[in-house]
Motif scaffolding. Structure first.
Motif, PDB file in Angstrom:
ATOM      1  N   ALA A 109      32.238   1.037 -16.493  1.00  0.00           N
ATOM      2  CA  ALA A 109      31.523   0.008 -16.822  1.00  0.00           C
ATOM      3  C   ALA A 109      30.882   0.326 -18.314  1.00  0.00           C
ATOM      4  N   LYS A 110      30.931   1.439 -18.571  1.00  0.00           N
ATOM      5  CA  LYS A 110      30.320   1.932 -19.870  1.00  0.00           C
ATOM      6  C   LYS A 110      31.553   1.292 -20.933  1.00  0.00           C
ATOM      7  N   GLU A 111      32.898   1.628 -20.565  1.00  0.00           N
ATOM      8  CA  GLU A 111      33.829   1.346 -21.501  1.00  0.00           C
ATOM      9  C   GLU A 111      34.034  -0.061 -21.593  1.00  0.00           C
ATOM     10  N   LYS A 112      33.654  -0.833 -20.584  1.00  0.00           N
ATOM     11  CA  LYS A 112      33.894  -2.404 -20.597  1.00  0.00           C
ATOM     12  C   LYS A 112      32.588  -2.770 -21.492  1.00  0.00           C
ATOM     13  N   LEU A 113      31.543  -2.199 -21.440  1.00  0.00           N
ATOM     14  CA  LEU A 113      30.313  -2.590 -22.008  1.00  0.00           C
ATOM     15  C   LEU A 113      30.617  -2.545 -23.654  1.00  0.00           C
TER      16      LEU A 113
END
Length: 270
Positions: free
Chosen positions: A75-79
């Motif tokens: 999720a952090k990567e996508k953000l």
């Protein structure tokens, strides 16, 4: 002539530009040194791995915690991608004398670089384990360096923070696989214990039946012998008394042993 047309700086701006480029070169050298240290640490971990050591960084008690951590990292990567922080424009460039066109093209190239890096990362996640995690992390760093080198002429780069998250993803994925295997081993051992205990209980039940049968048989024999004493001769009394004592001793021995003494599962872990 390349795809970009960079305006030649005016003479009065030359020194400032040179100073700016030197500063960026210094930053890149520092970043390169940091990456070299990370590679060295990964190689050290690989050496220790060859001796059967694996350094856990997260140490979650359940595999579900690792799964949650993986989802959080992704999720952090996508953000980072969504907010445009996964890639960096090192220096704005122009296309057809247009800064906006140059920026649009650089963003497009960042997207291509991130897509390529994600492909490399996904391939490394395949069949990851604690035995190959250090090698795969080293390969990820190498892919990061190669892609950044390839796109450097376009003045873009994949962000170090994005690399950090991808490295965490590989590490957590490796520990996730290890924890799942440990849980499988524990479950298998538990099933083996349950199977062994079931066999023990079945054998104990058989021995209990035999024990009850023997006690009833000897008790009945004593009652018969005692009833015969009422009409027995002196010689018969001695013989019957001897039999009664023998039967009572056998009952005593059975009571001392109990039904579980003959069960062949002395090594059962209860």
């Amino acid at each position: 002539m390349g795809i970009f047309n960079i305006r030649k700086p005016k003479d009065e701006q030359l020194n400032a530009k040179i100073e700016e480029l030197n500063h960026k070169i210094k930053d890149k050298e520092q970043e390169l040194e940091r990456i070299k240290k990370e590679i060295s640490m990964a190689n050290d971990e690989l050496t220790m791995q060859e001796f059967g050591f694996f350094k856990r960084r997260y140490k979650f008690s359940e595999s579900t915690k690792y799964k949650e951590a993986l989802n959080d990292i992704r999720a952090k990567e996508k953000l980072l991608v969504k907010t445009g922080q996964a890639g960096i424009i090192l220096q704005p460039m122009q296309l057809d004398n247009s800064t906006s066109k140059g920026r649009a093209l650089q963003k497009s190239l960042i997207k291509a670089a991130i897509r390529g890096f994600n492909g490399e990362s996904d391939a490394l996640l395949t069949k990851i384990s604690v035995s190959n995690a250090p090698q795969k992390i080293s390969a990820l760093i190498k892919a990061f360096e190669q892609l950044n080198k390839m796109y450097f002429r376009n003045q873009i780069s994949i962000a170090p923070e994005y690399l950090r998250l991808k490295k965490q993803e590989l590490q957590i994925a490796a520990e996730f696989e290890l924890k799942k295997q440990e849980e499988k081993d524990i479950l298998r051992e538990q099933r083996e214990r349950e199977k062994e205990e079931k066999k023990f209980q079945e054998e104990l039940k058989k021995q209990q039946i035999k024990y009850d049968k023997d006690i009833a048989q000897f008790t009945n024999a004593i009652e018969i012998a005692e009833s015969k004493l009422l009409t027995a001769s002196k010689f018969e009394i001695e013989e019957l008394t001897k039999q009664i004592l023998e039967y009572k001793q056998k009952i005593k021995n059975l009571n001392c042993q109990g039904p579980s003494k003959n069960v062949g599962f002395g090594s059962l872990k209860m």
